[in-house]
Scaffold this motif. Sequence first.
Motif, PDB file in Angstrom:
ATOM      1  N   GLY A   1       0.823  -1.210   0.000  1.00 31.00           N
ATOM      2  CA  GLY A   1       0.000   0.000   0.000  1.00 31.00           C
ATOM      3  C   GLY A   1       0.854   1.255   0.000  1.00 31.00           C
ATOM      4  N   LEU A   2       1.903   1.269   0.820  1.00 27.21           N
ATOM      5  CA  LEU A   2       2.813   2.421   0.845  1.00 27.21           C
ATOM      6  C   LEU A   2       3.469   2.643  -0.514  1.00 27.21           C
ATOM      7  CD1 LEU A   2       4.678   2.092   4.276  1.00 27.21           C
ATOM      8  CD2 LEU A   2       2.918   3.760   3.654  1.00 27.21           C
ATOM      9  N   ALA A   3       3.852   1.557  -1.168  1.00 25.35           N
ATOM     10  CA  ALA A   3       4.486   1.673  -2.485  1.00 25.35           C
ATOM     11  C   ALA A   3       3.516   2.277  -3.502  1.00 25.35           C
ATOM     12  CB  ALA A   3       4.988   0.310  -2.959  1.00 25.35           C
ATOM     13  N   ILE A   4       2.255   1.901  -3.441  1.00 20.96           N
ATOM     14  CA  ILE A   4       1.246   2.459  -4.341  1.00 20.96           C
ATOM     15  C   ILE A   4       1.066   3.949  -4.063  1.00 20.96           C
ATOM     16  CG2 ILE A   4      -1.222   2.446  -4.922  1.00 20.96           C
ATOM     17  CD1 ILE A   4      -1.103  -0.641  -4.409  1.00 20.96           C
ATOM     18  N   ILE A   5       0.995   4.313  -2.786  1.00 20.46           N
ATOM     19  CA  ILE A   5       0.851   5.722  -2.419  1.00 20.46           C
ATOM     20  C   ILE A   5       2.040   6.525  -2.937  1.00 20.46           C
ATOM     21  CG2 ILE A   5       0.799   7.349  -0.476  1.00 20.46           C
ATOM     22  CD1 ILE A   5      -0.693   5.079   1.098  1.00 20.46           C
ATOM     23  N   GLU A   6       3.239   6.012  -2.729  1.00 14.10           N
ATOM     24  CA  GLU A   6       4.450   6.717  -3.190  1.00 14.10           C
ATOM     25  C   GLU A   6       4.426   6.885  -4.704  1.00 14.10           C
ATOM     26  OE1 GLU A   6       7.792   8.894  -3.050  1.00 14.10           O
ATOM     27  OE2 GLU A   6       6.673   8.227  -1.288  1.00 14.10           O
ATOM     28  N   GLU A   7       4.028   5.831  -5.411  1.00 10.17           N
ATOM     29  CA  GLU A   7       3.967   5.891  -6.877  1.00 10.17           C
ATOM     30  C   GLU A   7       2.949   6.932  -7.340  1.00 10.17           C
ATOM     31  OE1 GLU A   7       2.245   3.069 -10.420  1.00 10.17           O
ATOM     32  OE2 GLU A   7       3.363   2.094  -8.812  1.00 10.17           O
ATOM     33  N   ARG A   8       1.798   6.977  -6.705  1.00 16.25           N
ATOM     34  CA  ARG A   8       0.732   7.880  -7.132  1.00 16.25           C
ATOM     35  C   ARG A   8       0.921   9.318  -6.651  1.00 16.25           C
ATOM     36  NH1 ARG A   8      -4.591   4.172  -5.775  1.00 16.25           N
ATOM     37  NH2 ARG A   8      -4.113   2.480  -7.211  1.00 16.25           N
ATOM     38  N   CYS A   9       1.448   9.489  -5.442  1.00 17.23           N
ATOM     39  CA  CYS A   9       1.452  10.810  -4.814  1.00 17.23           C
ATOM     40  C   CYS A   9       2.829  11.373  -4.497  1.00 17.23           C
ATOM     41  CB  CYS A   9       0.649  10.767  -3.510  1.00 17.23           C
ATOM     42  SG  CYS A   9      -1.051  10.243  -3.727  1.00 17.23           S
ATOM     43  N   GLY A  10       3.851  10.537  -4.498  1.00 10.74           N
ATOM     44  CA  GLY A  10       5.178  10.967  -4.070  1.00 10.74           C
ATOM     45  C   GLY A  10       6.013  11.585  -5.170  1.00 10.74           C
ATOM     46  N   ASN A  11       7.311  11.562  -4.970  1.00 12.78           N
ATOM     47  CA  ASN A  11       8.278  12.061  -5.950  1.00 12.78           C
ATOM     48  C   ASN A  11       8.079  13.535  -6.294  1.00 12.78           C
ATOM     49  OD1 ASN A  11       9.535   9.449  -6.272  1.00 12.78           O
ATOM     50  ND2 ASN A  11       7.705   8.862  -7.421  1.00 12.78           N
ATOM     51  N   GLY A  12       7.727  14.336  -5.300  1.00 12.70           N
ATOM     52  CA  GLY A  12       7.620  15.778  -5.501  1.00 12.70           C
ATOM     53  C   GLY A  12       6.391  16.237  -6.254  1.00 12.70           C
ATOM     54  N   LYS A  13       5.404  15.378  -6.409  1.00 16.24           N
ATOM     55  CA  LYS A  13       4.193  15.701  -7.170  1.00 16.24           C
ATOM     56  C   LYS A  13       3.316  16.710  -6.422  1.00 16.24           C
ATOM     57  CE  LYS A  13       0.091  13.494  -9.093  1.00 16.24           C
ATOM     58  NZ  LYS A  13      -0.691  12.271  -9.152  1.00 16.24           N
ATOM     59  N   ASP A  14       2.687  17.600  -7.175  1.00 17.19           N
ATOM     60  CA  ASP A  14       1.661  18.506  -6.652  1.00 17.19           C
ATOM     61  C   ASP A  14       0.332  17.760  -6.739  1.00 17.19           C
ATOM     62  OD1 ASP A  14      -0.231  20.487  -6.158  1.00 17.19           O
ATOM     63  OD2 ASP A  14       0.588  21.909  -7.592  1.00 17.19           O
ATOM     64  N   ASN A  15      -0.156  17.288  -5.600  1.00 17.05           N
ATOM     65  CA  ASN A  15      -1.415  16.547  -5.531  1.00 17.05           C
ATOM     66  C   ASN A  15      -2.549  17.490  -5.152  1.00 17.05           C
ATOM     67  OD1 ASN A  15      -0.383  13.558  -5.442  1.00 17.05           O
ATOM     68  ND2 ASN A  15       0.894  14.700  -4.010  1.00 17.05           N
ATOM     69  N   VAL A  16      -3.711  17.293  -5.726  1.00 22.56           N
ATOM     70  CA  VAL A  16      -4.895  18.007  -5.262  1.00 22.56           C
ATOM     71  C   VAL A  16      -5.646  17.049  -4.354  1.00 22.56           C
ATOM     72  CG1 VAL A  16      -7.061  19.130  -5.898  1.00 22.56           C
ATOM     73  CG2 VAL A  16      -5.025  19.437  -7.328  1.00 22.56           C
ATOM     74  N   ILE A  17      -5.857  17.481  -3.094  1.00 19.21           N
ATOM     75  CA  ILE A  17      -6.604  16.660  -2.154  1.00 19.21           C
ATOM     76  C   ILE A  17      -7.820  17.436  -1.669  1.00 19.21           C
ATOM     77  CG2 ILE A  17      -4.526  15.427  -1.424  1.00 19.21           C
ATOM     78  CD1 ILE A  17      -4.673  16.913   1.262  1.00 19.21           C
ATOM     79  N   SER A  18      -8.889  16.720  -1.431  1.00 14.95           N
ATOM     80  CA  SER A  18     -10.042  17.300  -0.758  1.00 14.95           C
ATOM     81  C   SER A  18      -9.781  17.129   0.730  1.00 14.95           C
ATOM     82  CB  SER A  18     -11.327  16.590  -1.171  1.00 14.95           C
ATOM     83  OG  SER A  18     -11.561  16.805  -2.544  1.00 14.95           O
TER      84      SER A  18
ATOM     85  N   ARG B   1       8.187  24.611  -2.567  1.00 12.59           N
ATOM     86  CA  ARG B   1       8.366  25.577  -3.660  1.00 12.59           C
ATOM     87  C   ARG B   1       8.544  24.847  -4.996  1.00 12.59           C
ATOM     88  NH1 ARG B   1       8.842  30.833  -2.868  1.00 12.59           N
ATOM     89  NH2 ARG B   1       9.918  31.049  -4.857  1.00 12.59           N
ATOM     90  N   LYS B   2       9.273  23.757  -4.988  1.00  8.77           N
ATOM     91  CA  LYS B   2       9.494  22.993  -6.222  1.00  8.77           C
ATOM     92  C   LYS B   2       8.207  22.305  -6.672  1.00  8.77           C
ATOM     93  CE  LYS B   2      12.424  19.472  -8.321  1.00  8.77           C
ATOM     94  NZ  LYS B   2      13.489  18.493  -8.109  1.00  8.77           N
ATOM     95  N   ALA B   3       7.523  21.638  -5.739  1.00  6.78           N
ATOM     96  CA  ALA B   3       6.286  20.933  -6.094  1.00  6.78           C
ATOM     97  C   ALA B   3       5.213  21.889  -6.596  1.00  6.78           C
ATOM     98  CB  ALA B   3       5.757  20.150  -4.888  1.00  6.78           C
ATOM     99  N   PHE B   4       5.157  23.081  -6.008  1.00 10.24           N
ATOM    100  CA  PHE B   4       4.128  24.060  -6.336  1.00 10.24           C
ATOM    101  C   PHE B   4       4.663  25.192  -7.216  1.00 10.24           C
ATOM    102  CE2 PHE B   4       2.570  23.016  -1.758  1.00 10.24           C
ATOM    103  CZ  PHE B   4       2.032  21.808  -2.173  1.00 10.24           C
ATOM    104  N   ALA B   5       5.741  24.935  -7.949  1.00 10.99           N
ATOM    105  CA  ALA B   5       6.454  25.978  -8.700  1.00 10.99           C
ATOM    106  C   ALA B   5       5.559  26.784  -9.645  1.00 10.99           C
ATOM    107  CB  ALA B   5       7.609  25.353  -9.482  1.00 10.99           C
ATOM    108  N   ASN B   6       4.571  26.143 -10.246  1.00 14.97           N
ATOM    109  CA  ASN B   6       3.727  26.844 -11.224  1.00 14.97           C
ATOM    110  C   ASN B   6       2.882  27.959 -10.626  1.00 14.97           C
ATOM    111  OD1 ASN B   6       4.702  25.249 -13.298  1.00 14.97           O
ATOM    112  ND2 ASN B   6       3.029  23.784 -13.175  1.00 14.97           N
ATOM    113  N   TRP B   7       2.655  27.923  -9.322  1.00 10.28           N
ATOM    114  CA  TRP B   7       1.764  28.915  -8.726  1.00 10.28           C
ATOM    115  C   TRP B   7       2.223  29.435  -7.371  1.00 10.28           C
ATOM    116  CZ3 TRP B   7       0.129  27.324  -4.022  1.00 10.28           C
ATOM    117  CH2 TRP B   7       0.124  25.957  -3.774  1.00 10.28           C
ATOM    118  N   TYR B   8       3.279  28.893  -6.804  1.00  8.18           N
ATOM    119  CA  TYR B   8       3.675  29.197  -5.426  1.00  8.18           C
ATOM    120  C   TYR B   8       3.786  30.698  -5.153  1.00  8.18           C
ATOM    121  CZ  TYR B   8       6.007  28.877  -0.918  1.00  8.18           C
ATOM    122  OH  TYR B   8       6.313  28.996   0.414  1.00  8.18           O
TER     123      TYR B   8
END
Length: 163
Positions: free
Chosen positions: A7-24, A108-115
Amino acid sequence: MSRYEEGLAIIEERCGNGKDNVISLSTIAIEPNADGNPCPYVRDVDAFYENGVFYTTTWAKSTKMKQIAQNPEVAFAVCYEWFSGNGIGENLGWVLDPKNAELRPKLRKAFANWYDDANNEKDEDCIILAIRITRATVLKDHGAVRYYMDFVNGVETEEGKIK
């Protein structure tokens, strides 16, 4: 590899690696509704994920931060990633506080487009909110495989329960 680790590996793949995630992100209102019951609030926020924690920048005087100060229990769902759960919200303070020096560049890196458009770092009310995951559900193959995760104890558990 345990199912919790899968489960952790799936979370890292989907949400990790510096990604800008949109969460509710859901919080509970400070005042009860007309019937005297707690009233949930939900809003979408951009969040950076790392090691079981979502981080976002926000304004210290926002409604969500006032609600978290009174009740730090939150719920979240990662938009389009089949990953949701509960956590504890924590105000980490001003983005320029020296204790945030390691985290700030990642945000700052993850949110670079709008930070810079959305954050005034000179304002000490420009803060980092940490959402420390306590419990989560991860779905795979359109729900055919489900991981019920207890982040407190680091194990897979029965649906919705922390051991």
